[in-house]
Write an enzyme that holds these catalytic residues in place. Sequence first.
Site, short mmCIF file in Angstrom:
data_model
loop_
_atom_site.label_atom_id
_atom_site.label_comp_id
_atom_site.label_asym_id
_atom_site.label_seq_id
_atom_site.Cartn_x
_atom_site.Cartn_y
_atom_site.Cartn_z
N GLY A 104 0.86 -1.12 -0.01
CA GLY A 104 0.11 0.10 -0.12
C GLY A 104 0.83 1.27 0.08
N SER A 105 0.29 2.38 0.64
CA SER A 105 0.99 3.67 0.24
C SER A 105 2.21 3.73 1.57
CB SER A 105 -0.13 4.75 0.86
OG SER A 105 -0.41 4.73 2.15
N THR A 106 3.15 4.50 1.24
CA THR A 106 4.20 4.68 2.02
C THR A 106 3.60 5.39 3.56
OG1 THR A 106 5.70 5.10 0.29
CG2 THR A 106 6.52 5.96 2.35
N GLU A 144 5.78 -3.28 1.09
CA GLU A 144 6.00 -3.04 -0.23
C GLU A 144 4.97 -1.70 -0.35
OE1 GLU A 144 5.03 -1.88 -3.69
OE2 GLU A 144 3.99 -3.84 -3.84
#
Length: 545
Positions: free
Chosen positions: A269-271, A292
């Site tokens: 997903g998002s950082t 990831e």
Amino acid sequence: MPGSDGSWTDAREILDVLFECDTLEKAADLLYRVRITSGIEVSSFISGVHVSVTYRSQRDPPETTVDSFEPKTGRLLAKVTCSREETVRDAVEAAKAAFPAWSKTTRAQRSQHLQRVAQLIQEHAELFAVWESIDQGKTIERARVEVERAVANFSYFSTYILHEQTTSRMVDGVAITYEHRSPAGLFALISPWNMPLYLLTWKIAPCLAFGCTAVAKPSEATSMTAFLLTRIFELAHLPPGVINIIFGDGQTGDALVRAKGINGISFTGSTSTGVAIRRATVENISKKLSLELGGKNPTVVFADAMSSAYRVRSISIAAMAAFENAGQICLCGSRIYVEKSVYADFLRQFVKHVTKRYTLRKRVGAVASREHYNKIRGYLQMAADQGATFELGGVPPELAHSAAELMGNNEAADDDDNDPLADGYWIAPTILTNVKEDSDLQRHEIFGPVVTVTPFSGGEDEAIRLANDSDYGLAAVLLTADGARTQRVGEQLDAGLVWVNSWLVRELGTPFGGMKQSGIGREGGDYSRDTFTNVRTIHLPLLYA
């Protein structure tokens, strides 16, 4: 009505109906009928049971649902249960109870279970493709590709564990050592909305293959194929509690990450969410993390890639990397850098190719949600405000709030005589030039059908500098006809995955993951084994006293 055991018989009925809708036409007919009521209700799957409405109402606070809309129309699709802390704990306890027996099953037994899951998904491949296309907004053709990859995930790990190798070493002629691996425990598996089935199965398959149990949570925006997958697990006779699927929003995900008893987390997903997971788990040093995260990936085009022998291939790869799945793949190449001597030729051919091949509503689907539409639109408005050149595309219109969405049903939308897709989340492929190097358009992950094209003239050194000038380091594409350059440049790119004259080619044993803000950990083959197992070294003396 729910039974005395808390199961919701209606969930089985819903799944029975859904499994009959294996064409877009059948699905559209069903959706027309359910919109008149309240949409398809998606419920969590814990210890082999779909939890009931009564079960949800007994939670404290009571569990609610979140509306999920069909991207191609903007109409109500599903009511997705938002599992709260008590339900999350129930799912964790179910996985915890199932772990001792599952972890002791033989590799052959686990392999048979995974092979059966792969076979069942394959038998219902069109069903999954139909609902993936409806739920996420992607084209049916793109959905079919991703369903095949989901099948491959289970097939690959079902055979990998049958041929697993270990390492032994001699110690000065007096001892032999060998590595022994055992299942690492209970995992939280959290997957995103862009490739829902493929990325969820990419986590579930190795987790179960290596003897772990799991609580999985898909995105609340795209829960339909995960819901269908629960029926596959029933048909495959997986033991109760080995795999549990809960649904919900960010609160549900946060509760799962923080739940006691979780031994590891695999997240895509998002950082920003990855950072939140690191913070939430910082005091539990033993918890395994595989994160990831985002990407702002470069495609580097050298002049020799635009020779007559390679021009068509290079243009095709650059376009594919930019616009497949409407640019909603973490591996998409959204920054294109082209050697200045061929920049004009590349740009002309690129615009022509994208115009012809990546037609909105044909090869390019809708973006996944209203929120994501508005995010992408905001970046395109920024491009216009900053004076960027729109070689293709433009700023899409603001979405009007339909009465149907505000009311929670879509009778009004169904009565509309206009284009039935007009209210969907459609953004045309957009090619931008004259974008400054430090612009957010170059530095932020837009995650949509938007690409920037920039010339470079300083040879390999400048190309590497531009490609690496990013907080992210997930993937890169290198287009060149020079074999020596592929190594010289490829080995200097800050990217976990580098594709030379190709894109999205995957062998499931290779390490998958990124550098810098694109995450930590790797998965795939041996690397998934590292994630889902603990390793100990056994020392055996060669001579006994």
